[in-house]
Design an enzyme around this catalytic site. Structure first.
Site, PDB file in Angstrom:
ATOM      1  N   SER A  24     -34.973 -22.215 -27.950  1.00 63.42           N
ATOM      2  CA  SER A  24     -35.551 -20.583 -28.390  1.00 63.42           C
ATOM      3  C   SER A  24     -36.205 -20.963 -29.745  1.00 63.42           C
ATOM      4  CB  SER A  24     -34.127 -19.826 -28.627  1.00 63.42           C
ATOM      5  OG  SER A  24     -33.046 -20.563 -29.408  1.00 63.42           O
ATOM      6  N   ASN A 111     -22.230 -18.943 -32.167  1.00 65.89           N
ATOM      7  CA  ASN A 111     -21.844 -17.581 -31.836  1.00 65.89           C
ATOM      8  C   ASN A 111     -21.973 -16.567 -32.874  1.00 65.89           C
ATOM      9  OD1 ASN A 111     -21.812 -18.909 -29.223  1.00 65.89           O
ATOM     10  ND2 ASN A 111     -19.769 -18.548 -28.843  1.00 65.89           N
ATOM     11  N   THR A 156     -49.419  26.247 -27.231  1.00 65.68           N
ATOM     12  CA  THR A 156     -48.049  25.877 -26.393  1.00 65.68           C
ATOM     13  C   THR A 156     -48.748  25.770 -24.989  1.00 65.68           C
ATOM     14  OG1 THR A 156     -47.805  28.114 -25.775  1.00 65.68           O
ATOM     15  CG2 THR A 156     -46.434  27.369 -27.800  1.00 65.68           C
ATOM     16  N   SER A 278     -68.958   1.281 -28.034  1.00 65.15           N
ATOM     17  CA  SER A 278     -69.189   1.087 -26.803  1.00 65.15           C
ATOM     18  C   SER A 278     -70.059  -0.260 -26.414  1.00 65.15           C
ATOM     19  CB  SER A 278     -69.337   1.997 -25.887  1.00 65.15           C
ATOM     20  OG  SER A 278     -69.978   1.595 -24.705  1.00 65.15           O
ATOM     21  N   LYS A 284     -71.286   6.010 -28.359  1.00 63.88           N
ATOM     22  CA  LYS A 284     -70.063   6.096 -28.533  1.00 63.88           C
ATOM     23  C   LYS A 284     -69.238   5.686 -29.719  1.00 63.88           C
ATOM     24  CE  LYS A 284     -67.357   7.036 -25.684  1.00 63.88           C
ATOM     25  NZ  LYS A 284     -66.831   6.485 -24.074  1.00 63.88           N
ATOM     26  N   ASN A 286     -65.217   5.290 -30.276  1.00 62.98           N
ATOM     27  CA  ASN A 286     -63.909   5.586 -29.736  1.00 62.98           C
ATOM     28  C   ASN A 286     -62.975   5.714 -30.549  1.00 62.98           C
ATOM     29  OD1 ASN A 286     -65.437   5.847 -27.201  1.00 62.98           O
ATOM     30  ND2 ASN A 286     -65.398   3.713 -27.158  1.00 62.98           N
ATOM     31  N   GLU A 291     -55.504   5.365 -29.643  1.00 66.75           N
ATOM     32  CA  GLU A 291     -55.133   5.111 -27.983  1.00 66.75           C
ATOM     33  C   GLU A 291     -54.060   3.677 -28.163  1.00 66.75           C
ATOM     34  OE1 GLU A 291     -59.105   5.750 -25.229  1.00 66.75           O
ATOM     35  OE2 GLU A 291     -59.525   4.855 -27.205  1.00 66.75           O
ATOM     36  N   TYR A 318     -19.532 -14.136 -25.925  1.00 62.72           N
ATOM     37  CA  TYR A 318     -20.868 -14.602 -25.861  1.00 62.72           C
ATOM     38  C   TYR A 318     -21.306 -15.093 -24.403  1.00 62.72           C
ATOM     39  CZ  TYR A 318     -25.095 -16.938 -27.253  1.00 62.72           C
ATOM     40  OH  TYR A 318     -26.380 -17.380 -27.140  1.00 62.72           O
ATOM     41  N   GLN A 323     -29.521 -14.557 -25.862  1.00 60.55           N
ATOM     42  CA  GLN A 323     -30.607 -15.443 -26.548  1.00 60.55           C
ATOM     43  C   GLN A 323     -32.026 -14.364 -26.226  1.00 60.55           C
ATOM     44  OE1 GLN A 323     -30.944 -19.614 -26.745  1.00 60.55           O
ATOM     45  NE2 GLN A 323     -32.887 -19.400 -25.520  1.00 60.55           N
ATOM     46  N   LYS A 326     -34.107 -11.755 -28.727  1.00 61.94           N
ATOM     47  CA  LYS A 326     -34.799 -12.120 -29.668  1.00 61.94           C
ATOM     48  C   LYS A 326     -36.326 -11.708 -29.583  1.00 61.94           C
ATOM     49  CE  LYS A 326     -31.420 -14.979 -31.261  1.00 61.94           C
ATOM     50  NZ  LYS A 326     -30.751 -14.678 -29.969  1.00 61.94           N
TER      51      LYS A 326
HETATM   52  N1  ARG Z   1     -29.724 -19.754 -29.399  1.00 64.54           N
HETATM   53  C1  ARG Z   1     -28.583 -18.728 -29.129  1.00 64.54           C
HETATM   54  C2  ARG Z   1     -29.128 -17.397 -29.101  1.00 64.54           C
HETATM   55  O1  ARG Z   1     -29.824 -17.210 -29.760  1.00 64.54           O
HETATM   56  C3  ARG Z   1     -27.523 -19.289 -30.055  1.00 64.54           C
HETATM   57  C4  ARG Z   1     -26.596 -19.992 -29.597  1.00 64.54           C
HETATM   58  C5  ARG Z   1     -25.494 -20.101 -28.876  1.00 64.54           C
HETATM   59  N2  ARG Z   1     -25.436 -21.101 -28.166  1.00 64.54           N
HETATM   60  C6  ARG Z   1     -24.459 -21.288 -27.269  1.00 64.54           C
HETATM   61  N3  ARG Z   1     -24.501 -22.053 -26.441  1.00 64.54           N
HETATM   62  N4  ARG Z   1     -23.092 -20.800 -27.626  1.00 64.54           N
HETATM   63  O2  ARG Z   1     -28.082 -16.572 -28.764  1.00 64.54           O
END
Ligand code: ARG
Length: 459
Positions: A24, A111, A156, A278, A284, A286, A291, A318, A323, A326
């Site tokens: 990640s 975690n 309306t 355009s 044009k 735009n 949009e 967890y 992950q 994100k």
């Molecule tokens: N990179 C993980 C996340 O974004 C956090 C790590 C937790 N990983 C684990 N193997 N307990 O959630």
């Protein structure tokens, strides 16, 4: 074999596909500063509680501060083999300060660490969005003030309904954005809770002091249940929901700007600086910005749905699925901030075609309700008055009149309650001026509302 920080129980190397699949760091590097900030607090707490030695704690803090400086000057390199931001920082720390660095992760898990990073990051970003929304509220008030006396058709069903002031229309968006801002402030209360100290899921055997962490990291509250804490992203989904509502509001405004700048409406002109041309049609101009705001709303809705779906089947506590929160979160934040920022700049430089708005008020019987209200003031029930005003509209359509052009003798044929003062009663100006009920579009109301809200924003 590249040794992982967690590699003790493994005999084989991680498959390279798995490394790429599980990493990640390519996106959670955005949490670097927060990860370091959290680790500094954790190391200080470990020192204060006697879990590690004071000099070790100091060494770790100094090392982390050095990493932070390097990160800010762009001199920190992260590696995919180290999976995520937490492992990368810990590895770099150990490389820099040696043995003491290996003690940082005492009484902690990734975690509760990631739960902390996300909360620190989101808290900052929400505060930034609140500031942007406030700026946008000010812009909306300024535009409402600048255009407060411009009459336009209120709609309306996208059918001309009753005349309103453009100031009143703009204020309607001010209130939507104001509610969004309130929602974010409320969301902050649930973001602003310390998760660190929950450890992997069950708490820790070390004599940690979470109040020290809360003080150092500026959290007014500490989470109550370690299992809830490492599994919870409600605050983030809530934020995604609020963002979806913000985008929905911007999208509705965009839709209106797009319609209003069409030749069919011809109410406004978006400035050259915020439009595009355009490649084929030379004439044009735009409205790409509104949009795209409308289009990006779909993205944010999609992220909200992703997040809800990612979480729906997860057992306590967890799971690595977390992950996946994100990328949607980062994209929501980018999108929302960009859209608000561009609106702050684009809205004040729109030019209004005041004449055309007024002309549009004159066609479409926007004063028919006022003709009925006139009869009510002369003693008729509203239902009867409505019927007569309806007949007048019908008569006008057949004879290509507007209500203002029907001769008084004709009026009298529909009801002898009509007198010459009907014309002033149904003038556009009067239709607006007389809507004095609290929250209505009268000139006075709009003026007062702008002043009141401006004052509140300053106070
Ligand atoms: N990179 C993980 C996340 O974004 C956090 C790590 C937790 N990983 C684990 N193997 N307990 O959630």
């Amino acid at each position: 074999m590249s040794k992982k920080l967690w590699g003790g129980r493994f005999k084989e190397d991680t498959n390279s596909l798995v490394e790429n699949f599980t990493e990640s760091i390519s996106f959670d590097y955005r949490l670097a500063e927060y990860d370091i900030e959290g680790s500094i607090a954790h190391a200080k707490m470990l020192g204060e509680c006697g879990i590690i030695k004071e000099n070790e704690s100091k060494k770790i803090v100094n090392g982390l501060n050095a990493l932070l400086r390097d990160y800010k000057s762009g001199n920190l390199e992260f590696s995919t083999a180290l999976e995520d931001i937490h492992m990368n920082i810990e590895y770099l720390l150990i490389k820099r300060i040696g043995e003491a660095g290996k003690k940082l992760h005492t009484a902690r898990s990734r975690n509760d660490q990631i739960a902390l990073d996300i909360r620190l990051y989101l808290r900052d970003e929400i505060n930034k969005i609140i500031i942007l929304l406030e700026k946008f509220q000010v812009v909306l008030l300024e535009c409402a003030e600048k255009w407060q006396d411009y009459a336009m058709p209120g709609y309306t069903h996208l059918q001309r309904a009753q005349p309103v002031l453009l100031g009143h229309h703009i204020l309607s968006y001010f209130y939507k954005i104001k509610r969004d801002n309130d929602r974010l402030r409320d969301n902050l209360k649930r973001v602003n809770i310390l998760p660190l100290g929950s450890s992997a899921l069950a708490g820790t055997t070390y004599p940690i002091d979470r109040t020290v962490l809360a003080r150092l990291l500026n959290f007014p509250k500490i989470s109550d249940n370690s299992m809830d804490t490492v599994s919870d992203r409600d605050f983030l989904i809530e934020f995604a929901g609020i963002s979806a509502i913000i985008m929905m509001h911007l999208s509705r405004l965009s839709e209106e700007l797009i319609l209003w700048s069409s030749s069919e409406f011809n109410f406004i002109e978006i400035s050259d600086a915020f439009t595009t041309g355009s490649s084929i049609m030379p004439q044009k101009k735009n409205p790409d910005v509104p949009e795209l705001v409308r289009g990006k709303t779909g993205r944010v809705y999609g992220h909200l749905m992703s997040l809800l779906t990612i979480f729906k089947g997860l057992p306590m506590t967890y799971n690595r699925d977390l992950q996946e929160d994100k990328e949607p979160l980062f994209d929501i934040i980018n999108t929302v901030k960009n859209c608000i920022e561009i609106y702050i700049k684009m809205l004040p430089v729109i030019s209004i075609n005041k004449e055309n708005m007024l002309i549009a008020c004159k066609r479409g019987f926007l004063n028919a309700t006022d003709a009925a209200d006139y009869l009510v003031r002369k003693g008729l029930s509203f239902r009867e008055a409505h019927e007569i005003a309806g007949q007048l509209v019908q008569y006008s359509i057949e004879n290509k009149y507007i209500l203002d052009e029907i001769p008084i003798e004709k009026y009298k044929k529909f009801s002898n309650l009509f007198d010459k003062d009907i014309y002033s009663a149904i003038s556009i100006k009067n239709c607006i001026k007389t809507r004095t009920s609290y929250g209505g579009t009268s000139f006075n109301n709009v003026k007062k509302t702008i002043l009141r809200e401006k004052k509140k924003m300053k106070g």
